[in-house]
Write a protein that holds these residues in place. Structure first.
Motif, mmCIF file in Angstrom:
data_model
loop_
_atom_site.group_PDB
_atom_site.id
_atom_site.type_symbol
_atom_site.label_atom_id
_atom_site.label_comp_id
_atom_site.label_asym_id
_atom_site.label_seq_id
_atom_site.Cartn_x
_atom_site.Cartn_y
_atom_site.Cartn_z
ATOM 1 N N ILE A 298 0.829 -1.206 0.000
ATOM 2 C CA ILE A 298 0.000 0.000 0.000
ATOM 3 C C ILE A 298 0.863 1.257 0.000
ATOM 4 O O ILE A 298 0.572 2.238 -0.697
ATOM 5 N N MET A 299 1.971 1.228 0.769
ATOM 6 C CA MET A 299 2.812 2.417 0.882
ATOM 7 C C MET A 299 3.661 2.670 -0.351
ATOM 8 O O MET A 299 4.350 3.688 -0.430
ATOM 9 N N GLN A 300 3.636 1.747 -1.291
ATOM 10 C CA GLN A 300 4.268 2.038 -2.577
ATOM 11 C C GLN A 300 3.439 3.067 -3.352
ATOM 12 O O GLN A 300 3.945 3.740 -4.247
ATOM 13 N N ARG A 301 2.149 3.192 -3.005
ATOM 14 C CA ARG A 301 1.243 4.068 -3.749
ATOM 15 C C ARG A 301 0.674 5.217 -2.908
ATOM 16 O O ARG A 301 0.295 6.248 -3.445
ATOM 17 N N PHE A 302 0.591 5.021 -1.584
ATOM 18 C CA PHE A 302 -0.046 6.031 -0.735
ATOM 19 C C PHE A 302 0.926 6.548 0.322
ATOM 20 O O PHE A 302 1.844 5.834 0.747
ATOM 21 N N ASP A 303 0.703 7.772 0.760
ATOM 22 C CA ASP A 303 1.533 8.403 1.776
ATOM 23 C C ASP A 303 1.512 7.608 3.081
ATOM 24 O O ASP A 303 0.442 7.211 3.565
ATOM 25 N N ALA A 304 2.702 7.370 3.642
ATOM 26 C CA ALA A 304 2.814 6.549 4.843
ATOM 27 C C ALA A 304 2.036 7.137 6.022
ATOM 28 O O ALA A 304 1.424 6.402 6.809
ATOM 29 N N GLY A 305 2.037 8.468 6.166
ATOM 30 C CA GLY A 305 1.314 9.096 7.263
ATOM 31 C C GLY A 305 -0.184 8.871 7.184
ATOM 32 O O GLY A 305 -0.844 8.607 8.202
ATOM 33 N N LYS A 306 -0.742 8.940 5.974
ATOM 34 C CA LYS A 306 -2.170 8.721 5.808
ATOM 35 C C LYS A 306 -2.552 7.265 6.073
ATOM 36 O O LYS A 306 -3.598 6.980 6.661
ATOM 37 N N VAL A 307 -1.686 6.354 5.664
ATOM 38 C CA VAL A 307 -1.940 4.931 5.929
ATOM 39 C C VAL A 307 -1.903 4.672 7.432
ATOM 40 O O VAL A 307 -2.751 3.961 7.981
ATOM 41 N N LEU A 308 -0.935 5.288 8.123
ATOM 42 C CA LEU A 308 -0.836 5.137 9.574
ATOM 43 C C LEU A 308 -2.088 5.675 10.263
ATOM 44 O O LEU A 308 -2.595 5.069 11.215
ATOM 45 N N ALA A 309 -2.605 6.794 9.788
ATOM 46 C CA ALA A 309 -3.819 7.372 10.370
ATOM 47 C C ALA A 309 -5.002 6.417 10.221
ATOM 48 O O ALA A 309 -5.768 6.202 11.171
ATOM 49 N N ALA A 310 -5.161 5.834 9.044
ATOM 50 C CA ALA A 310 -6.270 4.906 8.806
ATOM 51 C C ALA A 310 -6.172 3.687 9.712
ATOM 52 O O ALA A 310 -7.177 3.238 10.295
ATOM 53 N N PHE A 311 -4.976 3.159 9.882
ATOM 54 C CA PHE A 311 -4.795 1.979 10.723
ATOM 55 C C PHE A 311 -5.028 2.309 12.195
ATOM 56 O O PHE A 311 -5.553 1.477 12.947
ATOM 57 N N SER A 312 -4.669 3.514 12.634
ATOM 58 C CA SER A 312 -4.877 3.877 14.041
ATOM 59 C C SER A 312 -6.362 4.031 14.349
ATOM 60 O O SER A 312 -6.821 3.674 15.444
ATOM 61 N N ILE A 313 -7.130 4.548 13.393
ATOM 62 C CA ILE A 313 -8.580 4.647 13.581
ATOM 63 C C ILE A 313 -9.191 3.244 13.696
ATOM 64 O O ILE A 313 -10.034 2.991 14.564
ATOM 65 N N GLY A 314 -8.755 2.333 12.835
ATOM 66 C CA GLY A 314 -9.242 0.955 12.906
ATOM 67 C C GLY A 314 -8.917 0.301 14.239
ATOM 68 O O GLY A 314 -9.751 -0.390 14.832
ATOM 69 N N ALA A 315 -7.695 0.546 14.735
ATOM 70 C CA ALA A 315 -7.289 -0.028 16.019
ATOM 71 C C ALA A 315 -8.143 0.503 17.161
ATOM 72 O O ALA A 315 -8.536 -0.250 18.069
ATOM 73 N N PHE A 316 -8.428 1.804 17.142
ATOM 74 C CA PHE A 316 -9.258 2.393 18.192
ATOM 75 C C PHE A 316 -10.653 1.769 18.200
ATOM 76 O O PHE A 316 -11.191 1.415 19.266
ATOM 77 N N LEU A 317 -11.237 1.597 17.041
ATOM 78 C CA LEU A 317 -12.598 1.058 16.954
ATOM 79 C C LEU A 317 -12.678 -0.376 17.474
ATOM 80 O O LEU A 317 -13.588 -0.714 18.236
ATOM 81 N N VAL A 318 -11.734 -1.226 17.088
ATOM 82 C CA VAL A 318 -11.812 -2.624 17.542
ATOM 83 C C VAL A 318 -11.517 -2.744 19.040
ATOM 84 O O VAL A 318 -12.047 -3.641 19.711
ATOM 85 N N MET A 319 -10.707 -1.822 19.586
ATOM 86 C CA MET A 319 -10.464 -1.873 21.024
ATOM 87 C C MET A 319 -11.703 -1.455 21.801
ATOM 88 O O MET A 319 -11.981 -1.998 22.878
ATOM 89 N N MET A 320 -12.477 -0.529 21.282
ATOM 90 C CA MET A 320 -13.716 -0.155 21.950
ATOM 91 C C MET A 320 -14.723 -1.306 21.911
ATOM 92 O O MET A 320 -15.463 -1.545 22.874
ATOM 93 N N ILE A 321 -14.731 -2.046 20.816
ATOM 94 C CA ILE A 321 -15.593 -3.235 20.727
ATOM 95 C C ILE A 321 -15.153 -4.268 21.753
ATOM 96 O O ILE A 321 -15.985 -4.900 22.422
ATOM 97 N N THR A 322 -13.851 -4.439 21.918
ATOM 98 C CA THR A 322 -13.318 -5.394 22.901
ATOM 99 C C THR A 322 -13.768 -5.053 24.313
ATOM 100 O O THR A 322 -14.120 -5.933 25.100
ATOM 101 N N VAL A 323 -13.763 -3.761 24.636
ATOM 102 C CA VAL A 323 -14.094 -3.324 25.997
ATOM 103 C C VAL A 323 -15.584 -3.455 26.292
ATOM 104 O O VAL A 323 -15.973 -3.849 27.405
ATOM 105 N N PHE A 324 -16.434 -3.201 25.313
ATOM 106 C CA PHE A 324 -17.863 -3.076 25.595
ATOM 107 C C PHE A 324 -18.724 -4.235 25.077
ATOM 108 O O PHE A 324 -19.951 -4.132 25.092
ATOM 109 N N THR A 325 -18.096 -5.320 24.620
ATOM 110 C CA THR A 325 -18.858 -6.510 24.224
ATOM 111 C C THR A 325 -18.342 -7.722 24.979
ATOM 112 O O THR A 325 -17.371 -7.633 25.738
ATOM 113 N N HIS A 326 -18.984 -8.872 24.777
ATOM 114 C CA HIS A 326 -18.575 -10.112 25.447
ATOM 115 C C HIS A 326 -18.578 -11.255 24.440
ATOM 116 O O HIS A 326 -18.944 -11.075 23.275
#
Length: 423
Positions: A298-326
């Protein structure tokens, strides 16, 4: 600077370095199956259990500067060999700790192993980052780090079978109180796996000692002392905010990995034995491997900073699911965070040294030192003891938000110097 493709010239060296990334990933993640094992053997609280990992990462803080000094004195190749032999000595020491058994000796030997890994990290990460075109540094380091993830993916199966699968505490359903004889027998299940690890490390040290590893060259060495006074590392915003980014990211990654087995073993999550949970840990690290291969492309085509931002948003969302579900939803969301964590370390590292020019070596040393952030996983252990294991993952979610800040603003270079390149 050579006109030919540096990747071709340095291909064999990068392939060999990839084996080092594999081994230190493998050994680091053995801890994730070792920790629940030691928790039952020594009857530890979550705080005491995560303290074991804290000692491991304190080694990064203590050993980083001595490692850089050693590299200056004896060179990269001899330093890599020394690091492997130090790790082998620590693995042999783990066999001694298991024979006694001793919690204190275990902590000491894990510190020794981590010090050897620190030496490898200080040498190998900047080497990979500067071998080739600067604009593809993030892609290149993600690709080599994928081998690190291959090691982390295989380690849980190795640990689950040879440590948890051969112990009373590892095969019991839920928490179990062991007798003195059972604790002794469980402790000794560590001897065989660490003996095998020590043998592989010695063999790899011999191979690297005999390999014609190219020198990094004058273009990547430190500035002369007088010339160095004209420049300041602290003028580079991407480094200044990159150091805490590495520090904070390690809190997130290590907290998830270390508490994964205990979390998914809970009756309201997946109700598994520690041995079974250790096998699911493979999926967490497998996601990191897949993510790094994908991120490299992906980073051969897209800016590394933007890719990092997208992945950090994904990480935040799945961690909130981990905390508030069973149930299995919580388990699989925690597994999925491995995919989103995958590119974070190598991408933060390369963004952090971008534009440092001849200061790259010093900046790299500071970023490696920041790996000591993993030592603060003990904070999550304290949160788990006082507020519950599931609630403690809110700390991980908060860490993802800082990574998002770094990706969007903190990683933008200031006072950039000409990029370094070997070739």
């Amino acid at each position: 600077m050579a006109a030919h493709d540096p990747g071709t010239r340095y291909g064999p060296a990068l392939t060999l370095l990839a084996s080092l990334f594999f081994m230190w990933g493998f050994i680091t993640v053995i801890n994730n199956t070792l920790l629940p094992h030691l928790r039952s053997v020594f009857e530890l609280s979550y705080t005491q259990t995560t303290l074991i990992e804290s000692v491991w990462f304190i080694a990064y803080f203590v050993a980083s500067i001595p490692s850089a000094k050693l590299i200056e004195r004896i060179g990269y190749q001899r330093s890599l060999v020394t690091g492997l032999l130090v790790m082998a000595a620590g693995a042999l020491g783990m066999m001694l700790a298991a024979s006694i058994p001793s919690y204190g000796v275990t902590l000491l030997m894990l510190f020794v192993i981590a010090s050897g890994i620190t030496l490898l990290q200080v040498a190998a990460n900047p080497y990979v980052a500067v071998v080739g075109r600067p604009e593809t540094a993030s892609s290149r380091l993600n690709l080599v780090q994928a081998m690190n993830s291959a090691g982390t993916m295989l380690a849980p199966m190795f640990g689950a079978y040879l440590i948890l699968g051969r112990s009373k505490g590892g095969t019991a359903q839920g928490e179990v109180v062991l007798t003195q004889a059972e604790r002794l027998a469980d402790a000794q299940s560590v001897i065989l796996p660490y003996g095998l690890v020590a043998m592989v490390l010695v063999v790899l040290a011999v191979v690297i000692a005999r390999f014609p590893l190219p020198a990094m060259g004058a273009s990547a060495t430190r500035l002369a002392k007088e010339e160095r006074k004209k420049h300041s590392l602290w003028a580079h915003r991407n480094l200044v905010f990159g150091i805490p980014a590495i520090f904070i990211y390690l809190i997130a990654e290590i907290g998830v990995a270390n508490l994964f087995v205990n979390f998914v073993s809970q009756p309201d999550i997946a109700n598994l034995t520690h041995e079974q949970a250790g096998r699911y840990l493979t999926f967490l690290w497998g996601g990191m491997m897949v993510g790094r291969f994908a991120g490299s492309a992906i980073m051969q085509r897209f800016d590394a900073g933007k890719v990092l931002a997208a992945f950090s948003i994904g990480a935040f969302l799945v961690m909130m699911i981990t905390v508030f579900t069973h149930g299995e939803v919580a388990m699989w969301s925690l597994i999925l965070v491995g995919l989103f964590h995958s590119i974070m370390f190598p991408t933060i590292f390369t963004l952090g040294i971008k534009g440092l020019g001849p200061l790259t070596e010093e900046g790299s040393g500071l970023l490696i030192m920041a790996i000591a952030g993993g030592a603060l996983v003990v904070v999550q252990g304290w949160l788990a003891d006082h507020f519950g294991l599931q609630t403690s993952f809110l700390l991980t979610a908060a860490c993802e938000l800082y990574i998002l800040f770094y990706a969007l603003w903190g990683s933008r270079p200031t006072h950039a110097l000409p990029d370094q390149q070997i070739g």
